[in-house]
Scaffold this motif. Structure first.
Motif, PDB file in Angstrom:
ATOM      1  N   LEU A 124       0.756  -1.149  -0.015  1.00  0.00           N
ATOM      2  CA  LEU A 124       0.103   0.024  -0.142  1.00  0.00           C
ATOM      3  C   LEU A 124       0.711   1.315  -0.107  1.00  0.00           C
ATOM      4  N   HIS A 125       2.111   1.161   0.536  1.00  0.00           N
ATOM      5  CA  HIS A 125       2.747   2.353   0.744  1.00  0.00           C
ATOM      6  C   HIS A 125       4.083   2.518  -0.230  1.00  0.00           C
ATOM      7  N   HIS A 126       4.035   3.572  -0.952  1.00  0.00           N
ATOM      8  CA  HIS A 126       5.328   3.611  -2.155  1.00  0.00           C
ATOM      9  C   HIS A 126       5.527   4.968  -2.106  1.00  0.00           C
ATOM     10  N   PRO A 127       6.706   5.284  -2.106  1.00  0.00           N
ATOM     11  CA  PRO A 127       7.815   4.557  -1.342  1.00  0.00           C
ATOM     12  C   PRO A 127       7.720   4.442   0.144  1.00  0.00           C
ATOM     13  N   VAL A 128       8.258   3.125   0.704  1.00  0.00           N
ATOM     14  CA  VAL A 128       7.983   2.830   2.051  1.00  0.00           C
ATOM     15  C   VAL A 128       8.495   3.788   2.984  1.00  0.00           C
ATOM     16  N   ALA A 129       9.926   4.115   2.748  1.00  0.00           N
ATOM     17  CA  ALA A 129      10.365   5.087   3.677  1.00  0.00           C
ATOM     18  C   ALA A 129       9.848   6.326   3.829  1.00  0.00           C
ATOM     19  N   ALA A 130       9.125   6.872   2.766  1.00  0.00           N
ATOM     20  CA  ALA A 130       8.478   8.289   3.108  1.00  0.00           C
ATOM     21  C   ALA A 130       7.392   8.293   4.228  1.00  0.00           C
ATOM     22  N   GLU A 131       6.586   7.056   3.794  1.00  0.00           N
ATOM     23  CA  GLU A 131       5.453   6.725   4.828  1.00  0.00           C
ATOM     24  C   GLU A 131       5.967   6.560   6.324  1.00  0.00           C
ATOM     25  N   VAL A 132       7.128   5.852   6.378  1.00  0.00           N
ATOM     26  CA  VAL A 132       7.643   5.573   7.781  1.00  0.00           C
ATOM     27  C   VAL A 132       7.817   6.968   8.558  1.00  0.00           C
ATOM     28  N   GLU A 133       8.513   7.996   7.345  1.00  0.00           N
ATOM     29  CA  GLU A 133       9.058   9.328   7.980  1.00  0.00           C
ATOM     30  C   GLU A 133       7.707   9.984   8.389  1.00  0.00           C
ATOM     31  N   ARG A 134       6.790  10.101   7.548  1.00  0.00           N
ATOM     32  CA  ARG A 134       5.556  10.795   7.618  1.00  0.00           C
ATOM     33  C   ARG A 134       4.922  10.439   9.033  1.00  0.00           C
ATOM     34  N   GLN A 135       4.759   8.997   9.231  1.00  0.00           N
ATOM     35  CA  GLN A 135       3.917   8.707  10.485  1.00  0.00           C
ATOM     36  C   GLN A 135       5.168   9.045  11.665  1.00  0.00           C
ATOM     37  N   LEU A 136       6.152   8.668  11.703  1.00  0.00           N
ATOM     38  CA  LEU A 136       7.206   9.284  12.803  1.00  0.00           C
ATOM     39  C   LEU A 136       7.102  10.676  12.968  1.00  0.00           C
ATOM     40  N   ASP A 137       6.822  11.553  11.913  1.00  0.00           N
ATOM     41  CA  ASP A 137       6.727  12.813  12.322  1.00  0.00           C
ATOM     42  C   ASP A 137       5.394  13.367  12.987  1.00  0.00           C
ATOM     43  N   LEU A 138       4.380  12.396  13.033  1.00  0.00           N
ATOM     44  CA  LEU A 138       3.244  12.552  13.528  1.00  0.00           C
ATOM     45  C   LEU A 138       3.600  12.277  15.177  1.00  0.00           C
ATOM     46  N   GLY A 139       4.569  11.634  15.554  1.00  0.00           N
ATOM     47  CA  GLY A 139       4.827  11.385  16.947  1.00  0.00           C
ATOM     48  C   GLY A 139       5.071   9.943  17.318  1.00  0.00           C
ATOM     49  N   ALA A 140       5.075   9.081  16.430  1.00  0.00           N
ATOM     50  CA  ALA A 140       5.033   7.560  16.535  1.00  0.00           C
ATOM     51  C   ALA A 140       6.452   7.357  17.254  1.00  0.00           C
ATOM     52  N   VAL A 141       6.412   6.382  18.239  1.00  0.00           N
ATOM     53  CA  VAL A 141       7.623   6.056  18.909  1.00  0.00           C
ATOM     54  C   VAL A 141       8.227   4.650  18.612  1.00  0.00           C
ATOM     55  N   GLY A 153      11.357  -9.899   5.864  1.00  0.00           N
ATOM     56  CA  GLY A 153      12.729  -9.713   5.527  1.00  0.00           C
ATOM     57  C   GLY A 153      12.935  -9.212   4.098  1.00  0.00           C
ATOM     58  N   ASP A 154      11.703  -8.726   3.551  1.00  0.00           N
ATOM     59  CA  ASP A 154      11.685  -8.507   1.969  1.00  0.00           C
ATOM     60  C   ASP A 154      12.717  -7.131   2.093  1.00  0.00           C
ATOM     61  N   LYS A 155      13.465  -7.152   1.035  1.00  0.00           N
ATOM     62  CA  LYS A 155      14.432  -6.148   0.974  1.00  0.00           C
ATOM     63  C   LYS A 155      13.797  -4.905   0.666  1.00  0.00           C
ATOM     64  N   GLU A 156      12.506  -4.714   0.086  1.00  0.00           N
ATOM     65  CA  GLU A 156      11.520  -3.393  -0.007  1.00  0.00           C
ATOM     66  C   GLU A 156      11.453  -2.616   1.316  1.00  0.00           C
ATOM     67  N   LEU A 157      11.507  -3.819   2.417  1.00  0.00           N
ATOM     68  CA  LEU A 157      11.332  -3.030   3.886  1.00  0.00           C
ATOM     69  C   LEU A 157      12.566  -2.583   4.238  1.00  0.00           C
ATOM     70  N   TYR A 158      13.702  -3.003   3.774  1.00  0.00           N
ATOM     71  CA  TYR A 158      14.873  -2.398   4.347  1.00  0.00           C
ATOM     72  C   TYR A 158      15.065  -0.823   4.412  1.00  0.00           C
ATOM     73  N   ALA A 159      14.359  -0.370   3.525  1.00  0.00           N
ATOM     74  CA  ALA A 159      14.089   1.152   3.463  1.00  0.00           C
ATOM     75  C   ALA A 159      13.513   1.632   4.738  1.00  0.00           C
ATOM     76  N   ALA A 160      12.442   0.763   5.252  1.00  0.00           N
ATOM     77  CA  ALA A 160      11.761   1.282   6.327  1.00  0.00           C
ATOM     78  C   ALA A 160      12.760   1.011   7.833  1.00  0.00           C
ATOM     79  N   TYR A 161      13.444  -0.127   7.556  1.00  0.00           N
ATOM     80  CA  TYR A 161      14.496  -0.437   8.782  1.00  0.00           C
ATOM     81  C   TYR A 161      15.527   0.932   8.859  1.00  0.00           C
ATOM     82  N   HIS A 162      16.034   1.154   7.555  1.00  0.00           N
ATOM     83  CA  HIS A 162      17.013   2.082   7.404  1.00  0.00           C
ATOM     84  C   HIS A 162      16.370   3.522   8.117  1.00  0.00           C
ATOM     85  N   VAL A 163      15.237   3.773   8.038  1.00  0.00           N
ATOM     86  CA  VAL A 163      14.608   5.240   8.786  1.00  0.00           C
ATOM     87  C   VAL A 163      14.752   4.867   9.949  1.00  0.00           C
TER      88      VAL A 163
END
Length: 285
Positions: free
Chosen positions: A104-121, A135-145
């Motif tokens: 659902l989310h692409h690029p996944v890193a951008a969505e992680v950033e957006r939700q963290l900016d809302l205050g997610a811990v 372990g999908d490599k597409e999720l590595y972008a989220a883990y990098h964030v």
């Protein structure tokens, strides 16, 4: 507090009921027992922030991590924005947890950033409800964030009873490379490998400094049985208390059942709040 212990419930679902599939409501009713979780909702199925806050106060929960979820094939979509009024009601008690689904989310890193900016811990990944490998490599972008932001990752680890779920993606072995590739990220295995993988989850928690086990959905009295092959006191040092609210007969009831296991007091305090305080930024404990 409960019996003198500070309590962090690190696994809470408080969604608008209209966003959910029927199986979720059946699950909540089945596992909540006498706990009147519906009292936190109005007649239209919307959470009333003041009621939820009062319910958690009565249960003795000092901090609660609120999950959102983007799993249309299993439970539905419960957007993070729905939890913002709850945090606004009591920003001391409630904290947000982000969630992404690579379908659902692409690029996944951008969505992680957006939700963290809302205050997610923290970031929650639900591979079983989303039907993807954690372990999908597409999720590595989220883990990098998360590595860059110093934010832990919660992974659903184990089975799920919801139609549309794919249990095979709950195998903790799928995270073996990830926890090695991201040593600075703390990974919390929600449900502790529930079902067929208790041993795998426990082994990883003891072998890796960045792996923890979230107790949500696990009856405390059964924990020594589930992890019978391990030094239980040592393993308990890697536990993080959580209930999977509302599918629980009350946080206070679970805490008191945990106290009956005879663990050292220092370990109990870490399980109930100390480990969460180490993992999740800004809890103020």
């Amino acid at each position: 507090m409960i019996d003198g212990y500070t309590v962090v419930d690190a696994h809470v679902h408080a969604p608008r009921l209209s966003t959910l599939k029927p199986a979720w409501l059946e699950w909540a009713e089945r596992f909540s027992g006498p706990h009147d979780w519906r009292s936190a909702y109005d007649a239209e199925g919307n959470v009333v922030p003041a009621r939820l806050d009062a319910l958690f106060e009565a249960e003795g929960v000092d901090r609660a991590l609120l999950f959102c979820e983007y799993s249309p094939r299993a439970t539905g979509i419960q957007p993070i924005e729905d939890n913002l009024p709850l945090v606004a009601e009591n920003p001391t008690r409630f904290r947000l947890v982000a969630n992404v689904n690579p379908y659902l989310h692409h690029p996944v890193a951008a969505e992680v950033e957006r939700q963290l900016d809302l205050g997610a811990v923290a970031l929650k990944i639900h591979p079983v409800h989303g039907a993807f490998s954690p372990g999908d490599k597409e999720l590595y972008a989220a883990y990098h964030v998360c590595a860059e932001r110093g934010v832990p990752v919660i992974i659903h680890s184990g089975t799920s009873s919801f139609p549309g779920a794919r249990a095979s993606f709950g195998n903790p072995e799928l995270m073996a490379d990830v926890v090695e590739d991201f040593p600075s990220v703390q990974f919390v295995f929600a449900h502790g490998g529930r079902g067929w993988w208790y041993d795998v989850a426990a082994f990883l928690a003891l072998a890796r400094d960045n792996v923890w086990l979230d107790l949500s959905g696990l009856p405390p009295r059964k924990l020594p049985e589930y992890y019978a092959r391990f030094d239980f006191t040592r393993l308990a040092g890697r536990f993080v208390f959580g209930t999977d609210w509302p599918g629980v007969p009350g946080a206070a009831r679970n805490v008191r059942a945990l106290l009956e296991l005879g663990l050292p007091d220092a370990v109990v305090r870490d399980v109930l709040s100390g480990n969460a305080a180490k993992l999740y930024p800004g809890l103020g404990i």
